[in-house]
Design a protein around this motif. Structure first.
Motif, PDB file in Angstrom:
ATOM      1  N   GLU A 504       0.848  -1.192   0.000  1.00 26.19           N
ATOM      2  CA  GLU A 504       0.000   0.000   0.000  1.00 26.19           C
ATOM      3  C   GLU A 504       0.887   1.247   0.000  1.00 26.19           C
ATOM      4  O   GLU A 504       1.847   1.335   0.755  1.00 26.19           O
ATOM      5  N   TYR A 505       0.536   2.214  -0.856  1.00 28.52           N
ATOM      6  CA  TYR A 505       1.362   3.407  -1.045  1.00 28.52           C
ATOM      7  C   TYR A 505       0.598   4.658  -0.634  1.00 28.52           C
ATOM      8  O   TYR A 505      -0.634   4.702  -0.669  1.00 28.52           O
ATOM      9  N   GLY A 555      -4.252   8.809   0.915  1.00 28.02           N
ATOM     10  CA  GLY A 555      -3.265   9.273  -0.048  1.00 28.02           C
ATOM     11  C   GLY A 555      -3.886   9.953  -1.253  1.00 28.02           C
ATOM     12  O   GLY A 555      -5.083  10.259  -1.301  1.00 28.02           O
ATOM     13  N   TYR A 556      -3.061  10.198  -2.252  1.00 30.61           N
ATOM     14  CA  TYR A 556      -3.492  10.806  -3.506  1.00 30.61           C
ATOM     15  C   TYR A 556      -2.896  10.026  -4.665  1.00 30.61           C
ATOM     16  O   TYR A 556      -1.792   9.488  -4.564  1.00 30.61           O
ATOM     17  N   TYR A 557      -3.628  10.001  -5.781  1.00 39.73           N
ATOM     18  CA  TYR A 557      -3.012   9.508  -7.004  1.00 39.73           C
ATOM     19  C   TYR A 557      -3.198  10.521  -8.122  1.00 39.73           C
ATOM     20  O   TYR A 557      -4.198  11.237  -8.174  1.00 39.73           O
ATOM     21  N   VAL A 608      -5.513  14.988 -10.265  1.00 43.05           N
ATOM     22  CA  VAL A 608      -5.133  14.462  -8.952  1.00 43.05           C
ATOM     23  C   VAL A 608      -6.404  14.058  -8.240  1.00 43.05           C
ATOM     24  O   VAL A 608      -7.377  14.824  -8.215  1.00 43.05           O
ATOM     25  N   MET A 609      -6.430  12.855  -7.669  1.00 46.29           N
ATOM     26  CA  MET A 609      -7.625  12.346  -7.009  1.00 46.29           C
ATOM     27  C   MET A 609      -7.319  11.836  -5.614  1.00 46.29           C
ATOM     28  O   MET A 609      -6.215  11.385  -5.318  1.00 46.29           O
ATOM     29  N   SER A 610      -8.358  11.897  -4.787  1.00 47.11           N
ATOM     30  CA  SER A 610      -8.361  11.239  -3.491  1.00 47.11           C
ATOM     31  C   SER A 610      -9.335  10.071  -3.584  1.00 47.11           C
ATOM     32  O   SER A 610     -10.431  10.220  -4.132  1.00 47.11           O
TER      33      SER A 610
END
Length: 891
Positions: A504-505, A555-557, A608-610
């Motif tokens: 998990e990141y 986090g965010y991706y 950018v998403m949460s």
């Protein structure tokens, strides 16, 4: 950076290297058509039967390894593919090493401090390593017989001797660099060495071409960037990529996926993604401190993050939710923050993430040298299916370490970047022969078998492979050199990569591969249909789902993808999933964001998403689609972000997207536009149908002038009485109001010939269009695919219609002409540009337009619509006379 010189070098170098590898193979009796037999002259000498070339000593063993490798590859493909992939691999191995050595010599990173490809003396052609060879440590490493050969070659001085000497020295340099960069400079003692051919005296050779690139483009002290490595990789793939796209209808093979799907990300977009994900997470942590007085923008500005988009103003309930999340982030340790790029390419995103991490550590008081090691050991992770990309990403990160710590290359550190392996080297039968000391033996054996089976598809799936419930601690405890020495390192790497795919990141960022379903081979297509039904239409969309699964909920991706997922009906299920998350911000790029790498016109968006849903969240959206090129897009983005306001910067409530049919990501539309969908839709008063594709238009279509008039039917009675040819709506260029009366179609005997076409590759007949209630009925038609504005036309009864000349038919007592007036209005055009930004006007898009009553139209629109309807009425009444009216202006 002189990208023209870089591009010319990369393309030319690939062709030169491939040609020379091929020539070497031919001498060894290996060609695309097969492997020649050998004649054993004596125990240490062989002759190639086909060309009578002779080889002795170690070269015999190397050739045997070459033949063994080719035969191994042929077991998984045909001989031609096996040959070509081997040639390509050897060529890029030497290419990677050449550009790595060039980068290192320019920056004085080579161990002997001697230039290997050039000289520090201006105008001197001979590399310094050759000039000073007898005084170098390198020379002392050779055994006595080799030293004698070197002295003899220097004394000889002929072109052949010079090349032989240089190849001997170059290979030794590469082998020595194995100690510092083992994953790029693997020990060369096999067929790779046998296939090496390079010359510094050849004015048309690879080295001469490489030296045409300005030295400052490599020199970090003069503003040169490691980014040049990425451009090399991009341009090296130019011709392989073109070849894949010219393949016709053939599916893309696994070995072609890297070239077909790789696209180098422009630097400013990389900065946007990293700053707004990794940077945002750090700022969240800072803002959780009640004593923090700086704003988001002030913190970002202190770090020089030019593309950081501060959060839009949020309602109170959203602010409270964000505050709670920030509190949960406040106690994190920077060393525990993990960032992954699961399709890393040459490592561009990871390189900039390295720079940002370094800023964060230094801001927290850590020394630069210590920070560099922590970042590469604990913070950054990357994966790719392409070995050459992995090697370049690995090299790029190692060079960043060397840039900030001159002793870094001596520390034997391994960045957490890997090529995703396959398990072709380890069979299940081999595993059965090995005893593993797993603490939990049964669990370990099951987990290991599961991992190896999953990696059988790694050339197709890459980072889409995922694992759950694997006990990696148990596996690692059971793998040691004492127990599995004959494939210890390979097995360790497989387990390491598998663990990264389960980990998990905190942050995930990537420019994913782009490949539509039409290009996917059978194995890949079957996998995505099963595992990713909402996004199966394209790999980029599948990776959107995959990144979420890799992420810590807090986090965010960030990604840059094609923008099709925002609008097309094929991605509606994916949008449903996206709207259960939060779009923090987006830069909608449109076409030519990649123009500087050769004119790519793909429509893209970066975001950018949460993974957490924030109800009533207002996202920030930069609309750059109308700016013509990458330079303008970058300038406008920077200006809007710095000023915080612009005509193309929108703050939009994400929940509004769900109010529109299909849930398109409609960030730029007005509140009135959104509210208009509270009305009924055109789908309530008309039904739309897509037409047929004959699969052979030359056979089944004619211009109406080619057919005798009395053999053309244009009514239901003609259809029933056996006519062969019928008017046919087939789209065409922009034209309003009247239908295009150009073509007729062979529909004799209920379309018997079309239905029974022997090779209907794409032909499809929808019987309800022709045998049911809509057969030959009057209605509206339009060109489904156009490069311009939408235009609808009235189609009288008697017309068949094409897949690109779709039709709409009225329901109940609705007025078809009023509907036509609406469809040809600027109002409908606005809706259709919204629903169909790709200018592919599908039947499902038409029925989503709100049914706007004529009394709601402006005073300016009503007279125009009424006039057009009148003209259509007058024209439609004379339809039957048209076929005899030779001088009609529409003929």
């Amino acid at each position: 950076m002189d990208k023209k010189a870089i591009r010319n070098f990369a393309i030319n170098a690939r062709n030169i290297l491939i040609a020379r590898v091929g020539a070497k193979l031919a001498k060894l009796g290996v060609t695309e058509s097969g492997i020649d037999e050998i004649i054993q002259i004596d125990s240490s000498l062989i002759e190639i039967k086909g060309n009578r070339e002779r080889f002795s000593g170690k070269d015999i063993v190397k050739r045997a390894k070459l033949v063994e490798e080719l035969q191994k590859r042929e077991a998984n493909s045909d001989s031609k593919i096996a040959y070509n992939t081997l040639v390509e691999e050897v060529a890029y191995t030497w290419f990677n090493r050449l550009i790595a050595i060039r980068f290192m010599e320019v920056n004085n990173y080579l161990p002997d401090r001697q230039r290997v490809l050039s000289s520090e003396s201006i105008g001197k052609k001979e590399p310094d390593i050759i000039t000073n060879l007898l005084e170098t440590n390198l020379y002392q490493e050779f055994d006595e017989p080799t030293k004698k050969i070197i002295v003899d070659l220097i004394s000889d001085g002929s072109a052949q001797a010079v090349d032989e000497l240089y190849q001997l020295v170059f290979i030794r340099v590469c082998n020595n660099l194995n100690q510092q960069l083992p994953n790029l400079f693997e020990k060369i003692d096999d067929y790779t060495e046998l296939l090496f051919s390079i010359s510094y005296i050849d004015d048309n050779g690879v080295i001469a071409s490489l030296l045409t690139i300005p030295e400052e483009d490599f020199d970090v002290s003069l503003g040169g960037q490691i980014e040049i490595i990425g451009w090399m990789y991009q341009y090296y793939n130019t011709e392989p990529k073109d070849k894949v796209f010219a393949r016709g209808n053939r599916k893309i093979r696994a070995d072609e996926i890297p070239a077909a799907t790789q696209l180098f990300t422009p630097d400013w977009i990389v900065r946007y993604m990293v700053e707004n994900s990794l940077g945002r997470y750090y700022i969240d942590q800072k803002l959780a401190n009640r004593f923090e007085t700086r704003t988001e923008k002030e913190i970002a500005d202190e770090f020089g993050w030019k593309y950081y988009l501060p959060s839009a103003e949020q309602p109170e309930e959203v602010q409270l939710q964000i505050l709670d999340e920030r509190k949960n982030k406040s106690d994190f340790a920077l060393q525990e923050l993990k960032l992954i790029d699961p399709s890393m390419g040459s490592g561009h995103i990871l390189v900039y993430a390295f720079e940002v991490f370094l800023q964060l550590y230094e801001a927290e008081g850590e020394s630069t040298r210590t920070a560099v090691e922590i970042i590469l050991e604990r913070n950054l992770f990357g994966l790719d299916i392409d070995k050459r990309a992995f090697q370049l990403a690995y090299f790029a990160l190692m060079m960043k370490g060397r840039q900030y710590n001159r002793h870094f290359l001596m520390k034997n550190l391994q960045p957490n970047v890997y090529q995703i392996p396959d398990n072709f080297g380890i069979s299940e039968s081999e595993l059965q022969l090995v005893h593993f000391n797993f603490p939990n033996q049964e669990k370990g054996q099951v987990d290991l078998t599961l991992i190896l089976n999953a990696f059988k598809m790694s050339p197709d799936l890459g980072s889409l492979i995922s694992f759950e419930g694997i006990d990696f601690k148990n596996l690692k405890s059971g793998i040691s050199k004492e127990t599995v020495s004959f494939f210890d390192e390979e097995l360790k790497q497989i387990i390491q990569v598998a663990e990264l795919l389960q980990m998990e990141y905190t942050i995930a960022i990537t420019n994913p591969p782009y490949m539509g379903a039409a290009g996917m081979n059978k194995e890949l297509a079957a996998f995505v249909k099963k595992e990713y039904p909402a996004s199966k239409s394209d790999l980029f969309a599948i990776f959107m789902e995959r990144l979420k699964t890799l992420l810590d909920p807090l986090g965010y991706y960030a990604m840059i993808t094609q923008h099709a997922w925002m609008f097309l009906s094929s991605f509606e299920k994916l949008r449903l999933k996206i709207n259960q998350q939060t779009i923090i911000n987006m830069i909608h790029l449109g076409t030519r964001a990649f123009e500087e790498i050769g004119g790519e016109v793909v429509q893209t968006t970066a975001f950018v998403m949460s993974p957490i849903k924030h109800l009533n969240y207002t996202g920030s959206y930069l609309r750059l689609v109308d700016f013509p090129n990458h330079e303008e897009k970058e300038k406008k983005a920077y200006k809007a972000i710095q000023s915080g306001k612009s005509d193309y910067l929108f703050s939009t409530l994400q929940d509004n997207f769900t109010k529109i049919p299909g849930m398109p990501i409609s960030y730029w539309v007005s509140e009135n536009f959104i509210n208009s969908f509270e009305n009924s839709l055109l789908g309530d008063i008309i039904v739309t149908r897509e037409g047929m594709a004959t699969a052979d238009n030359d056979r089944f279509l004619r211009f109406w002038q080619e057919i005798e008039f009395n053999k053309i039917g244009f009514s239901q009675s003609n259809y029933l009485s056996g006519y062969k040819w019928f008017p046919y709506n087939k789209g065409g260029k922009y034209r309003k109001w009247d239908t295009r009366q150009d073509f007729v179609v062979n529909w004799e005997n209920n379309g018997f010939d079309i239905k029974n076409n022997k090779d209907p590759k794409t032909g499809r007949i929808r019987s309800h269009n022709y045998n049911g209630e809509y057969a030959l009925k009057a209605g509206l038609t339009w060109s489904s695919l156009t490069s311009g504005n939408f235009s609808a036309r009235y189609s009288p009864g008697g017309y068949m219609f094409d897949s690109k000349g779709a039709m709409g038919f009225k329901k109940d007592n609705s007025d078809i002409y009023i509907i036509l007036g609406l469809l040809n209005s600027t109002v409908a055009s606005a809706y259709l540009k919204f629903f169909s930004p790709t200018l592919d006007y599908k039947v499902g898009d038409i029925i989503l337009i709100p049914d706007l009553d004529t009394d709601k139209l402006s005073e300016k629109v009503i007279p125009i619509v009424q006039s057009c309807i009148k003209d259509v009425n007058l024209y439609s009444q004379s339809f039957e006379n048209y076929w005899e009216f030779k001088n009609h202006p529409l003929t």
